[in-house]
Write a protein that holds these residues in place. Sequence first.
Motif, PDB file in Angstrom:
ATOM      1  N   GLU A  38      -1.985   6.371   0.771  1.00  0.00           N
ATOM      2  CA  GLU A  38      -3.019   5.986   1.729  1.00  0.00           C
ATOM      3  C   GLU A  38      -3.677   4.715   1.200  1.00  0.00           C
ATOM      4  O   GLU A  38      -4.253   4.718   0.120  1.00  0.00           O
ATOM      5  N   ILE A  39      -3.561   3.654   1.977  1.00  0.00           N
ATOM      6  CA  ILE A  39      -4.095   2.354   1.563  1.00  0.00           C
ATOM      7  C   ILE A  39      -5.025   1.842   2.652  1.00  0.00           C
ATOM      8  O   ILE A  39      -4.631   1.772   3.821  1.00  0.00           O
ATOM      9  N   ASN A  40      -6.241   1.482   2.278  1.00  0.00           N
ATOM     10  CA  ASN A  40      -7.183   0.901   3.235  1.00  0.00           C
ATOM     11  C   ASN A  40      -6.638  -0.432   3.747  1.00  0.00           C
ATOM     12  O   ASN A  40      -6.033  -1.199   2.987  1.00  0.00           O
ATOM     13  N   LEU A  41      -6.871  -0.715   5.018  1.00  0.00           N
ATOM     14  CA  LEU A  41      -6.348  -1.941   5.613  1.00  0.00           C
ATOM     15  C   LEU A  41      -6.831  -3.193   4.886  1.00  0.00           C
ATOM     16  O   LEU A  41      -6.088  -4.158   4.747  1.00  0.00           O
ATOM     17  N   GLN A  42      -8.086  -3.170   4.404  1.00  0.00           N
ATOM     18  CA  GLN A  42      -8.623  -4.341   3.712  1.00  0.00           C
ATOM     19  C   GLN A  42      -7.925  -4.577   2.368  1.00  0.00           C
ATOM     20  O   GLN A  42      -7.929  -5.677   1.850  1.00  0.00           O
ATOM     21  N   LYS A  43      -7.330  -3.534   1.792  1.00  0.00           N
ATOM     22  CA  LYS A  43      -6.684  -3.639   0.481  1.00  0.00           C
ATOM     23  C   LYS A  43      -5.219  -4.053   0.559  1.00  0.00           C
ATOM     24  O   LYS A  43      -4.614  -4.360  -0.448  1.00  0.00           O
ATOM     25  N   VAL A  44      -4.652  -4.054   1.755  1.00  0.00           N
ATOM     26  CA  VAL A  44      -3.241  -4.413   1.908  1.00  0.00           C
ATOM     27  C   VAL A  44      -3.106  -5.926   1.878  1.00  0.00           C
ATOM     28  O   VAL A  44      -3.763  -6.644   2.630  1.00  0.00           O
ATOM     29  N   GLU A  45      -2.262  -6.409   0.967  1.00  0.00           N
ATOM     30  CA  GLU A  45      -2.035  -7.841   0.850  1.00  0.00           C
ATOM     31  C   GLU A  45      -0.862  -8.314   1.692  1.00  0.00           C
ATOM     32  O   GLU A  45      -0.882  -9.405   2.229  1.00  0.00           O
ATOM     33  N   SER A  46       0.194  -7.478   1.780  1.00  0.00           N
ATOM     34  CA  SER A  46       1.346  -7.874   2.588  1.00  0.00           C
ATOM     35  C   SER A  46       2.162  -6.660   2.998  1.00  0.00           C
ATOM     36  O   SER A  46       2.121  -5.616   2.348  1.00  0.00           O
ATOM     37  N   VAL A  47       2.877  -6.839   4.098  1.00  0.00           N
ATOM     38  CA  VAL A  47       3.842  -5.851   4.560  1.00  0.00           C
ATOM     39  C   VAL A  47       5.155  -6.601   4.741  1.00  0.00           C
ATOM     40  O   VAL A  47       5.256  -7.490   5.584  1.00  0.00           O
ATOM     41  N   GLN A  48       6.135  -6.270   3.896  1.00  0.00           N
ATOM     42  CA  GLN A  48       7.438  -6.920   3.954  1.00  0.00           C
ATOM     43  C   GLN A  48       8.407  -6.026   4.707  1.00  0.00           C
ATOM     44  O   GLN A  48       8.337  -4.806   4.605  1.00  0.00           O
TER      45      GLN A  48
END
Length: 136
Positions: free
Chosen positions: A79-89
């Motif tokens: 579970e990752i907060n949206l603000q903490k996501v740096e990239s989606v590859q």
Amino acid sequence: MSSYVESSLIKDEQVVYKAYISSWSLSHLLVAGLVLLPFYGIGLLFWASAAIKYFSTELAITNRRIIAKFGFIRRSTIEINLQKVESVQVDQSILGRLLNFGSIVVSGAGSPQTPVLGISNPLKFRQIFMETQENK
């Protein structure tokens, strides 16, 4: 019985998008099961393995975070907060591009890369993630 994603939602959190494992990504297990079925029903084990993977994997984007759950008896969650996501590859093979399945790798601040293998329509997942993160 509710799904893991639905049971883990917090106040004012809503599911924006649910992703599913692609049946095409499980084709190697399904074919092996078909080939090995005449041999004392060993193929049923391959089919059971594919079914467990298909039905026990959940992946969702909410208005606050990305939630992924893997496993039937042994559960692994991310579970990752949206603000903490740096990239989606997005990683897709040639066959994945033709049949519209692939893997996504979520990279978050302070957390290791999280691969999710074999989901249907990974480009749509990335698009909806980007739109949701932008609206946050």
